[in-house]
Design a protein around this motif. Structure first.
Motif, PDB file in Angstrom:
ATOM      1  N   THR A  41       0.817  -1.219   0.000  1.00  0.00           N
ATOM      2  CA  THR A  41       0.000   0.000   0.000  1.00  0.00           C
ATOM      3  C   THR A  41       0.847   1.264   0.000  1.00  0.00           C
ATOM      4  N   ASP A  42       1.921   1.277   0.792  1.00  0.00           N
ATOM      5  CA  ASP A  42       2.712   2.498   0.974  1.00  0.00           C
ATOM      6  C   ASP A  42       4.077   2.447   0.303  1.00  0.00           C
ATOM      7  N   LEU A  43       4.406   1.319  -0.341  1.00  0.00           N
ATOM      8  CA  LEU A  43       5.714   1.146  -0.985  1.00  0.00           C
ATOM      9  C   LEU A  43       6.847   1.290   0.022  1.00  0.00           C
ATOM     10  N   ALA A  44       6.607   0.795   1.236  1.00  0.00           N
ATOM     11  CA  ALA A  44       7.602   0.874   2.309  1.00  0.00           C
ATOM     12  C   ALA A  44       8.004  -0.539   2.707  1.00  0.00           C
ATOM     13  N   PRO A  45       9.090  -1.077   2.134  1.00  0.00           N
ATOM     14  CA  PRO A  45       9.515  -2.429   2.499  1.00  0.00           C
ATOM     15  C   PRO A  45      10.071  -2.466   3.913  1.00  0.00           C
ATOM     16  N   PRO A  46      10.048  -3.624   4.555  1.00  0.00           N
ATOM     17  CA  PRO A  46      10.630  -3.730   5.889  1.00  0.00           C
ATOM     18  C   PRO A  46      12.151  -3.596   5.819  1.00  0.00           C
ATOM     19  N   PRO A  47      12.798  -3.323   6.939  1.00  0.00           N
ATOM     20  CA  PRO A  47      14.266  -3.270   6.931  1.00  0.00           C
ATOM     21  C   PRO A  47      14.863  -4.594   6.468  1.00  0.00           C
ATOM     22  N   ARG A  48      15.990  -4.509   5.809  1.00  0.00           N
ATOM     23  CA  ARG A  48      16.651  -5.732   5.344  1.00  0.00           C
ATOM     24  C   ARG A  48      16.969  -6.635   6.532  1.00  0.00           C
ATOM     25  N   GLY A  49      16.778  -7.911   6.315  1.00  0.00           N
ATOM     26  CA  GLY A  49      17.067  -8.882   7.369  1.00  0.00           C
ATOM     27  C   GLY A  49      15.925  -9.097   8.336  1.00  0.00           C
TER      28      GLY A  49
END
Length: 489
Positions: free
Chosen positions: A472-480
């Motif tokens: 929805t917001d194009l905000a991926p979670p932090p890597r790892g």
């Protein structure tokens, strides 16, 4: 795995397609034409009163995208509109697994596999890939499919006979299916997917591919990196695995890991029907009974179950759903069953969509000596699971041409792609997801579910929230980022 109820879904699609044709089919652009050239899809109710709200349409595409003015086929498409039109983000296209799963069936009958937030904010759209369901399905002689040789090849004569059978089957399927039979590979389906994106009026694609659908998504990202808005790849295939031996080894590692996890759970769970028993010994006893033709198929009473079907129809399907308790109960019930009189067994026919797999994977085997070596190596890696399905697929592809062989991804310019994978996935092992994330470079973001099963995007609130926010917001979670396993109910 193949979805059930394909014939019923096909009837829904055909009914809706007739209405769509009456209204005028979509015209898709030539391969390099501007996406704006596409016309809108013509939607009509899918015609299943038990599943209201789903709409179906037909999308006309070239049989061979190298000949855009040549023969065409109709792809079956389905959608469910966003539940909250005011909050609608756009269309999310789902790439089904298999190969052979129906995306139309997913939308019409199993839309609950998407999170409530996704269903609220997106029109959920999917399609039957070419050669599947309502999209010019691969059709073969039932008798010839049922006559498939066992993958237990004991000699060069068996190897040659299997190769000859494969050639006869391909000729039969090609004659019954038509020209699309020679154009089933995922590179062609990438073009179909882009045509669908354009027909939906989306400037950029929002995509969720699961299992085999991740191959489609990854190749779309490689082919059209700047046409991607967001992409979730769930239970990830690594289409860069270079050799037959490495392909089989990696599949065996993933499957054996799931069996080992099942045994560990059973040892620690009082609810396990095999608790306080030697689970491996019980399982090996069932394999031995199956090998003698003495083990009844629980789905077909009175019919002997082969060792290969015990592994793939019973155990592997339970691993897919992380149903350890169900598997333990099934094993205990089968162990207590009265042995059948010893009789020959046969293996279940492979799905007609097998040619899709063969067109995407070059897995050559020179002769019986190499085949026996590969099988021995796989069974040394997965000693509890002889003749896993990947061995069957390799045998079924002997002699088949491969239009879209494996290669490393080059998707430079694609925005962040979210990969989700269970740590203990029986079919697409976690190392495959790690590999694809690395191939995507800065764009690859891996979200790990520290649990079991095939499919992870909605496995608990942590996974679901991360995927929802990305879409929805194009905000991926932090890597790892890793999400904890959700205990079974």
């Amino acid at each position: 795995m193949l979805s059930r109820g394909r014939s019923a879904v096909r009837r829904i699609v055909v009914r809706a397609a007739v209405l769509a044709v009456g209204a005028g089919l979509v015209v898709v652009p030539a391969p390099h034409a501007a996406p704006a050239a596409a016309q809108a899809l013509r939607w009509a109710p899918c015609g299943d009163p038990a599943q209201p709200g789903a709409e179906c349409a037909a999308l006309s595409v070239p049989v061979d995208w190298a000949r855009p003015d040549g023969p065409r086929l109709d792809l079956a498409v389905a959608r469910r509109k966003a539940a909250d039109p005011e909050a609608r983000v756009g269309s999310l296209v789902f790439g089904p697994g298999g190969p052979g799963d129906s995306g139309v069936e997913t939308v019409v009958r199993r839309a609950h596999r998407f999170s409530p937030e996704v269903r609220r904010r997106f029109d959920v759209v999917s399609f039957d890939p070419r050669g599947v369901g309502g999209s010019n399905p691969v059709t073969c002689s039932r008798e010839l499919l049922a006559a498939r040789p066992s993958p237990v090849l004991k000699s060069q004569a068996d190897f040659d006979a299997t190769t000859a059978y494969n050639s006869r089957l391909r000729a039969d399927c090609r004659a019954r299916t038509g020209p699309v039979f020679d154009h089933l590979d995922s590179a062609q389906t990438v073009r179909d997917l882009d045509a669908l994106r354009a027909a939906l009026g989306e400037r950029k694609l929002t995509f969720h591919g699961s299992s085999y659908g991740t191959l489609l998504g990854a190749q779309y990202a490689e082919t059209h990196p700047r046409r991607v808005r967001a992409m979730v790849l769930e239970s990830v295939l690594d289409h860069s695995v270079p050799t037959t031996r490495e392909f089989l080894r990696s599949q065996a590692v993933a499957a054996q890991d799931s069996f080992r996890e099942f045994v560990k759970w059973c040892e620690g769970a009082a609810a396990c029907a095999l608790h306080d028993r030697d689970v491996r010994a019980v399982w090996q006893g069932l394999l031995a009974r199956a090998g003698r033709g003495e083990l009844a198929d629980p789905t077909k009473p009175g019919t002997a179950l082969s060792p290969a079907d015990l592994v793939n129809k019973i155990a592997f399907r339970k691993f897919y759903g992380a149903d350890h308790a169900g598997l333990a109960t099934t094993i205990a019930t089968m162990d207590a069953s009265v042995p059948l009189p010893a009789s020959p067994t046969s293996v279940a026919p492979l799905p007609p969509a097998t040619p899709v797999f063969c067109s995407d994977w070059r897995l050559p085997v020179r002769d019986h000596r190499e085949y026996a070596s590969l099988v021995a190596a796989m069974e040394a890696t997965a000693p509890d699971l002889p003749y896993l399905l990947p061995v069957h697929m390799v045998a079924a592809c002997l002699g088949a041409p491969t239009a879209n062989p494996q290669h490393r991804l080059d998707a430079r310019g694609v925005p962040p792609v979210l990969l989700t994978n269970a740590l203990h996935d029986p079919a697409t092992g976690h190392p495959w997801a790690v590999s694809v994330a690395r191939q995507l470079g800065r764009s690859g973001v891996l979200l790990t579910y520290e649990g079991h099963g095939h499919g992870s995007a909605t496995s608990g609130p942590c996974m679901e929230a991360a995927v929802n926010r990305y879409l929805t917001d194009l905000a991926p979670p932090p890597r790892g980022t890793r999400c904890p396993a959700v205990p079974p109910p």
